[in-house]
Motif scaffolding. Structure first.
Motif, mmCIF file in Angstrom:
data_model
loop_
_atom_site.group_PDB
_atom_site.id
_atom_site.type_symbol
_atom_site.label_atom_id
_atom_site.label_comp_id
_atom_site.label_asym_id
_atom_site.label_seq_id
_atom_site.Cartn_x
_atom_site.Cartn_y
_atom_site.Cartn_z
ATOM 1 N N CYS A 147 41.304 27.978 30.908
ATOM 2 C CA CYS A 147 41.273 29.408 30.343
ATOM 3 C C CYS A 147 41.809 30.030 31.699
ATOM 4 O O CYS A 147 42.488 31.136 31.355
ATOM 5 C CB CYS A 147 39.896 29.870 29.821
ATOM 6 S SG CYS A 147 39.757 31.454 29.349
ATOM 7 N N LEU A 148 41.590 29.912 32.799
ATOM 8 C CA LEU A 148 41.926 30.610 33.907
ATOM 9 C C LEU A 148 43.196 30.453 34.107
ATOM 10 O O LEU A 148 43.886 31.279 34.615
ATOM 11 C CB LEU A 148 41.032 30.252 35.210
ATOM 12 C CG LEU A 148 39.517 30.772 35.125
ATOM 13 C CD1 LEU A 148 38.669 30.118 36.479
ATOM 14 C CD2 LEU A 148 39.111 32.410 35.241
ATOM 15 N N SER A 171 45.773 29.926 32.174
ATOM 16 C CA SER A 171 46.486 30.396 31.289
ATOM 17 C C SER A 171 46.290 31.593 31.056
ATOM 18 O O SER A 171 47.240 32.430 30.243
ATOM 19 C CB SER A 171 46.054 29.685 29.868
ATOM 20 O OG SER A 171 44.922 29.934 29.414
ATOM 21 N N SER A 172 45.522 32.378 32.239
ATOM 22 C CA SER A 172 45.475 33.754 31.963
ATOM 23 C C SER A 172 46.717 34.560 32.619
ATOM 24 O O SER A 172 47.499 33.956 33.496
ATOM 25 C CB SER A 172 44.170 34.348 32.743
ATOM 26 O OG SER A 172 44.374 33.997 34.163
ATOM 27 N N ASP A 173 47.160 35.816 32.380
ATOM 28 C CA ASP A 173 48.100 36.575 32.904
ATOM 29 C C ASP A 173 47.852 36.647 34.493
ATOM 30 O O ASP A 173 48.954 36.887 35.065
ATOM 31 C CB ASP A 173 48.215 37.929 32.124
ATOM 32 C CG ASP A 173 48.839 37.639 30.792
ATOM 33 O OD1 ASP A 173 49.333 36.743 30.530
ATOM 34 O OD2 ASP A 173 48.478 38.869 30.088
ATOM 35 N N CYS A 174 46.779 36.698 34.784
ATOM 36 C CA CYS A 174 46.721 36.910 36.409
ATOM 37 C C CYS A 174 47.012 35.813 37.176
ATOM 38 O O CYS A 174 47.618 35.952 38.010
ATOM 39 C CB CYS A 174 44.964 37.141 36.379
ATOM 40 S SG CYS A 174 44.699 37.453 38.035
ATOM 41 N N CYS A 175 46.971 34.482 36.516
ATOM 42 C CA CYS A 175 47.212 33.428 37.479
ATOM 43 C C CYS A 175 48.947 33.095 37.166
ATOM 44 O O CYS A 175 49.428 32.563 37.941
ATOM 45 C CB CYS A 175 46.476 32.429 37.044
ATOM 46 S SG CYS A 175 44.869 31.993 37.421
ATOM 47 N N CYS A 185 41.109 35.825 40.651
ATOM 48 C CA CYS A 185 41.333 36.544 39.177
ATOM 49 C C CYS A 185 39.798 36.923 38.731
ATOM 50 O O CYS A 185 39.805 37.724 38.312
ATOM 51 C CB CYS A 185 42.138 35.514 38.405
ATOM 52 S SG CYS A 185 43.870 35.411 38.646
ATOM 53 N N VAL A 190 40.386 38.465 34.300
ATOM 54 C CA VAL A 190 40.586 37.445 33.140
ATOM 55 C C VAL A 190 40.214 38.000 31.895
ATOM 56 O O VAL A 190 39.277 38.985 31.830
ATOM 57 C CB VAL A 190 40.038 36.192 33.647
ATOM 58 C CG1 VAL A 190 40.532 35.689 35.017
ATOM 59 C CG2 VAL A 190 38.477 36.566 34.113
ATOM 60 N N PRO A 191 40.258 37.503 30.922
ATOM 61 C CA PRO A 191 39.824 37.760 29.665
ATOM 62 C C PRO A 191 38.484 37.361 29.274
ATOM 63 O O PRO A 191 37.874 36.636 30.127
ATOM 64 C CB PRO A 191 40.639 36.822 28.505
ATOM 65 C CG PRO A 191 41.548 35.943 29.058
ATOM 66 C CD PRO A 191 41.418 36.181 30.706
ATOM 67 N N CYS A 195 36.960 33.788 29.101
ATOM 68 C CA CYS A 195 36.694 33.086 30.662
ATOM 69 C C CYS A 195 35.422 33.566 30.888
ATOM 70 O O CYS A 195 34.906 32.487 31.777
ATOM 71 C CB CYS A 195 37.891 33.400 31.383
ATOM 72 S SG CYS A 195 39.769 32.858 30.976
#
Length: 81
Positions: free
Chosen positions: A27-28, A30-34, A44, A50-51, A54
């Motif tokens: 999840c982490l 695949s987040s936009d932040c990463c 993040c 993160v969403p 997560c």
């Protein structure tokens, strides 16, 4: 949530909280932040970018790890999946 079919490759780690840890990691990552900002998952989480999914997985992972140390829950089993 990551699910594995019987014919697929399973996790190498067989510890009680391995499934939640793998889901949180994916999840982490695949987040936009990463992906877009090229930050580490720890950064993040610290920045709050993160969403909500997560954060829920993080809380579940915390509860699973805490249940390993709790002697009252020893007979009921671990909270992990």
């Amino acid at each position: 949530m990551v699910t594995y079919a019987p014919d697929e490759v399973s996790l190498q780690d067989k510890s009680p909280c391995a499934g939640i840890r793998a889901d949180l990691k994916m999840c982490l990552l695949s987040s936009d932040c990463c992906k877009k900002d090229k930050k580490t998952p720890r950064e993040c989480l610290k920045d709050g970018l993160v969403p909500d999914e997560c954060y829920q997985l993080r809380q579940s992972f915390f509860e699973c790890k805490r249940s390993l140390l709790d002697n009252r829950r020893r007979f009921r089993g671990h909270k992990g999946y």
